[in-house]
Design a protein around this motif. Structure first.
Motif, PDB file in Angstrom:
ATOM      1  N   ILE A  95       0.832  -1.215   0.000  1.00  0.00           N
ATOM      2  CA  ILE A  95       0.000   0.000   0.000  1.00  0.00           C
ATOM      3  C   ILE A  95       0.861   1.256   0.000  1.00  0.00           C
ATOM      4  O   ILE A  95       0.744   2.131  -0.867  1.00  0.00           O
ATOM      5  CB  ILE A  95      -0.927   0.023   1.231  1.00  0.00           C
ATOM      6  N   TYR A  96       1.755   1.346   0.988  1.00  0.00           N
ATOM      7  CA  TYR A  96       2.468   2.602   1.199  1.00  0.00           C
ATOM      8  C   TYR A  96       3.638   2.800   0.234  1.00  0.00           C
ATOM      9  O   TYR A  96       4.067   3.932   0.016  1.00  0.00           O
ATOM     10  CB  TYR A  96       2.899   2.703   2.659  1.00  0.00           C
ATOM     11  N   VAL A  97       4.124   1.716  -0.375  1.00  0.00           N
ATOM     12  CA  VAL A  97       5.109   1.880  -1.448  1.00  0.00           C
ATOM     13  C   VAL A  97       4.446   2.494  -2.677  1.00  0.00           C
ATOM     14  O   VAL A  97       4.951   3.456  -3.260  1.00  0.00           O
ATOM     15  CB  VAL A  97       5.785   0.544  -1.802  1.00  0.00           C
ATOM     16  N   ASP A  98       3.295   1.937  -3.093  1.00  0.00           N
ATOM     17  CA  ASP A  98       2.587   2.496  -4.251  1.00  0.00           C
ATOM     18  C   ASP A  98       2.251   3.970  -4.034  1.00  0.00           C
ATOM     19  O   ASP A  98       2.438   4.809  -4.922  1.00  0.00           O
ATOM     20  CB  ASP A  98       1.295   1.716  -4.509  1.00  0.00           C
ATOM     21  N   GLU A  99       1.759   4.298  -2.850  1.00  0.00           N
ATOM     22  CA  GLU A  99       1.368   5.667  -2.560  1.00  0.00           C
ATOM     23  C   GLU A  99       2.571   6.602  -2.494  1.00  0.00           C
ATOM     24  O   GLU A  99       2.515   7.747  -2.965  1.00  0.00           O
ATOM     25  CB  GLU A  99       0.587   5.726  -1.249  1.00  0.00           C
ATOM     26  N   SER A 100       3.686   6.139  -1.940  1.00  0.00           N
ATOM     27  CA  SER A 100       4.894   6.955  -1.849  1.00  0.00           C
ATOM     28  C   SER A 100       5.468   7.252  -3.232  1.00  0.00           C
ATOM     29  O   SER A 100       5.877   8.382  -3.521  1.00  0.00           O
ATOM     30  CB  SER A 100       5.954   6.249  -0.989  1.00  0.00           C
ATOM     31  N   LEU A 101       5.502   6.230  -4.088  1.00  0.00           N
ATOM     32  CA  LEU A 101       6.043   6.427  -5.436  1.00  0.00           C
ATOM     33  C   LEU A 101       5.157   7.376  -6.239  1.00  0.00           C
ATOM     34  O   LEU A 101       5.657   8.185  -7.030  1.00  0.00           O
ATOM     35  CB  LEU A 101       6.184   5.084  -6.147  1.00  0.00           C
ATOM     36  N   PHE A 102       3.858   7.305  -6.034  1.00  0.00           N
ATOM     37  CA  PHE A 102       2.962   8.224  -6.742  1.00  0.00           C
ATOM     38  C   PHE A 102       3.220   9.663  -6.300  1.00  0.00           C
ATOM     39  O   PHE A 102       3.341  10.570  -7.119  1.00  0.00           O
ATOM     40  CB  PHE A 102       1.504   7.852  -6.495  1.00  0.00           C
ATOM     41  N   ARG A 103       3.320   9.878  -5.000  1.00  0.00           N
ATOM     42  CA  ARG A 103       3.569  11.239  -4.503  1.00  0.00           C
ATOM     43  C   ARG A 103       4.914  11.767  -4.984  1.00  0.00           C
ATOM     44  O   ARG A 103       5.063  12.977  -5.231  1.00  0.00           O
ATOM     45  CB  ARG A 103       3.537  11.260  -2.975  1.00  0.00           C
ATOM     46  N   ALA A 104       5.885  10.865  -5.100  1.00  0.00           N
ATOM     47  CA  ALA A 104       7.215  11.285  -5.549  1.00  0.00           C
ATOM     48  C   ALA A 104       7.284  11.479  -7.054  1.00  0.00           C
ATOM     49  O   ALA A 104       8.246  12.074  -7.561  1.00  0.00           O
ATOM     50  CB  ALA A 104       8.252  10.250  -5.115  1.00  0.00           C
ATOM     51  N   GLY A 105       6.282  10.974  -7.790  1.00  0.00           N
ATOM     52  CA  GLY A 105       6.273  11.099  -9.239  1.00  0.00           C
ATOM     53  C   GLY A 105       7.305  10.229  -9.921  1.00  0.00           C
ATOM     54  O   GLY A 105       7.845  10.590 -10.971  1.00  0.00           O
ATOM     55  N   ILE A 106       7.578   9.052  -9.334  1.00  0.00           N
ATOM     56  CA  ILE A 106       8.605   8.152  -9.866  1.00  0.00           C
ATOM     57  C   ILE A 106       7.967   6.810 -10.216  1.00  0.00           C
ATOM     58  O   ILE A 106       7.185   6.260  -9.443  1.00  0.00           O
ATOM     59  CB  ILE A 106       9.729   7.937  -8.833  1.00  0.00           C
ATOM     60  N   SER A 107       8.335   6.273 -11.362  1.00  0.00           N
ATOM     61  CA  SER A 107       7.784   4.997 -11.802  1.00  0.00           C
ATOM     62  C   SER A 107       8.253   3.858 -10.904  1.00  0.00           C
ATOM     63  O   SER A 107       9.433   3.800 -10.534  1.00  0.00           O
ATOM     64  CB  SER A 107       8.216   4.706 -13.239  1.00  0.00           C
ATOM     65  N   PRO A 108       7.387   2.927 -10.576  1.00  0.00           N
ATOM     66  CA  PRO A 108       7.796   1.762  -9.774  1.00  0.00           C
ATOM     67  C   PRO A 108       8.763   0.850 -10.520  1.00  0.00           C
ATOM     68  O   PRO A 108       9.456   0.044  -9.901  1.00  0.00           O
ATOM     69  CB  PRO A 108       6.477   1.051  -9.490  1.00  0.00           C
ATOM     70  N   GLN A 109       8.834   0.988 -11.843  1.00  0.00           N
ATOM     71  CA  GLN A 109       9.720   0.152 -12.650  1.00  0.00           C
ATOM     72  C   GLN A 109      11.135   0.707 -12.744  1.00  0.00           C
ATOM     73  O   GLN A 109      12.030   0.034 -13.246  1.00  0.00           O
ATOM     74  CB  GLN A 109       9.145   0.010 -14.060  1.00  0.00           C
ATOM     75  N   ARG A 110      11.329   1.902 -12.286  1.00  0.00           N
ATOM     76  CA  ARG A 110      12.649   2.530 -12.340  1.00  0.00           C
ATOM     77  C   ARG A 110      13.668   1.700 -11.563  1.00  0.00           C
ATOM     78  O   ARG A 110      13.376   1.209 -10.474  1.00  0.00           O
ATOM     79  CB  ARG A 110      12.543   3.930 -11.722  1.00  0.00           C
ATOM     80  N   GLN A 111      14.883   1.520 -12.125  1.00  0.00           N
ATOM     81  CA  GLN A 111      15.912   0.783 -11.392  1.00  0.00           C
ATOM     82  C   GLN A 111      16.304   1.576 -10.152  1.00  0.00           C
ATOM     83  O   GLN A 111      16.577   2.773 -10.222  1.00  0.00           O
ATOM     84  CB  GLN A 111      17.134   0.527 -12.273  1.00  0.00           C
TER      85      GLN A 111
END
Length: 273
Positions: free
Chosen positions: A174-190
């Motif tokens: 939950i909180y990883v998805d939400e953190s990455l969205f707020r940061a504007g960074i793709s979850p697929q980024r190395q």
């Protein structure tokens, strides 16, 4: 589930009822739900001790007892610790009942993954699962530099790295998805390719999301409840988690789903570059 905000909420609500109370009896309905220490059984180590305080480390709840003993509770997927002021008959999935001087605490777990371990307090860090945990994301010691150092050797997707409890303690899906969205960074980024500015933004987003989750008393979809049996309210603030196929609340583009580290991941292909 539960993740850091949920366990912190359980800690706070449970502490309000059981701090300074003595454990008068223990009913082990499913004995495998608990673990003793070496050749000593769980009851022998715990019965009669007083609860001095409750702490948290990542997703683990630490119930401190007198005479230097600690209970390490990990709820896993469906575990609950509920407090009742009076005697309550155990429910179908209740595995352990702690009878206190005032009230009872029931440990229940539908899927039977959760455990409560009794261990000497002096050994609970180096000789338990706690020994492998990464930094606490809401502590002052967790800085952008610390985050950068922990991601530097991770040649995997950022989502996978942040789910790794050795990298950072307490974050889950939950909180990883939400953190990455707020940061504007793709979850697929190395993970080891983030710039200094991206690291700073991710660090801030992680702390902001976790604090918001705590303020809302956690996220309740199915199983999670606090020690009083109450649901959390953070579900109402979720931007991406659980919203795959729906429009992004910022740009309107359809949120996409994919599998990373064996977990369903939801992100916005426009907002998260």
């Amino acid at each position: 589930m539960p993740e850091l905000p949920e366990v912190e909420t359980i800690r706070r609500t449970l502490a309000a009822h059981i701090k300074d109370s003595r454990i008068k009896d223990i009913s082990l309905i499913w004995p495998s739900a608990v673990c003793g220490w070496k050749d000593k059984g769980f009851k022998e180590l715990v019965l009669g001790r007083r609860i001095t305080r409750l702490d948290r480390r990542g997703k683990y709840l630490l119930i401190r007892l007198d005479e230097e003993m600690t209970l390490i509770a990990h709820m896993r997927m469906t575990g609950r610790l509920n407090y009742y002021p009076d005697h309550r008959e155990p429910e179908k999935h209740t595995h352990v009942v702690f009878t206190l001087e005032h009230g009872e605490v029931h440990f229940s777990d539908v899927r039977k993954f959760g455990r409560i371990q009794a261990i000497p307090t002096s050994l609970c860090i180096q000789e338990s699962s706690l020994s492998k945990l990464g930094p606490e994301p809401l502590e002052p010691e967790f800085t952008p530099i610390v985050l950068k150092d922990h991601l530097a050797k991770k040649r995997v997707a950022l989502k996978a790295a942040l789910l790794d409890q050795c990298v950072l303690a307490g974050l889950g899906n939950i909180y990883v998805d939400e953190s990455l969205f707020r940061a504007g960074i793709s979850p697929q980024r190395q993970a080891n390719t983030l710039s200094e500015e991206e690291i700073k933004q991710l660090h801030k987003s992680i702390q902001d999301v976790l604090q918001a989750g705590i303020d809302a008393r956690g996220t309740s979809f199915r199983d999670y409840r606090d020690a009083n049996g109450e649901k959390g309210q953070f579900e109402q603030a979720l931007q991406v988690y659980g919203r795959g196929g729906k429009p992004c609340r910022i740009c309107g583009k359809t949120l996409e789903r994919l599998r990373l580290a064996g977990r369903t991941t939801v992100y916005c292909p426009k907002c998260q570059k």
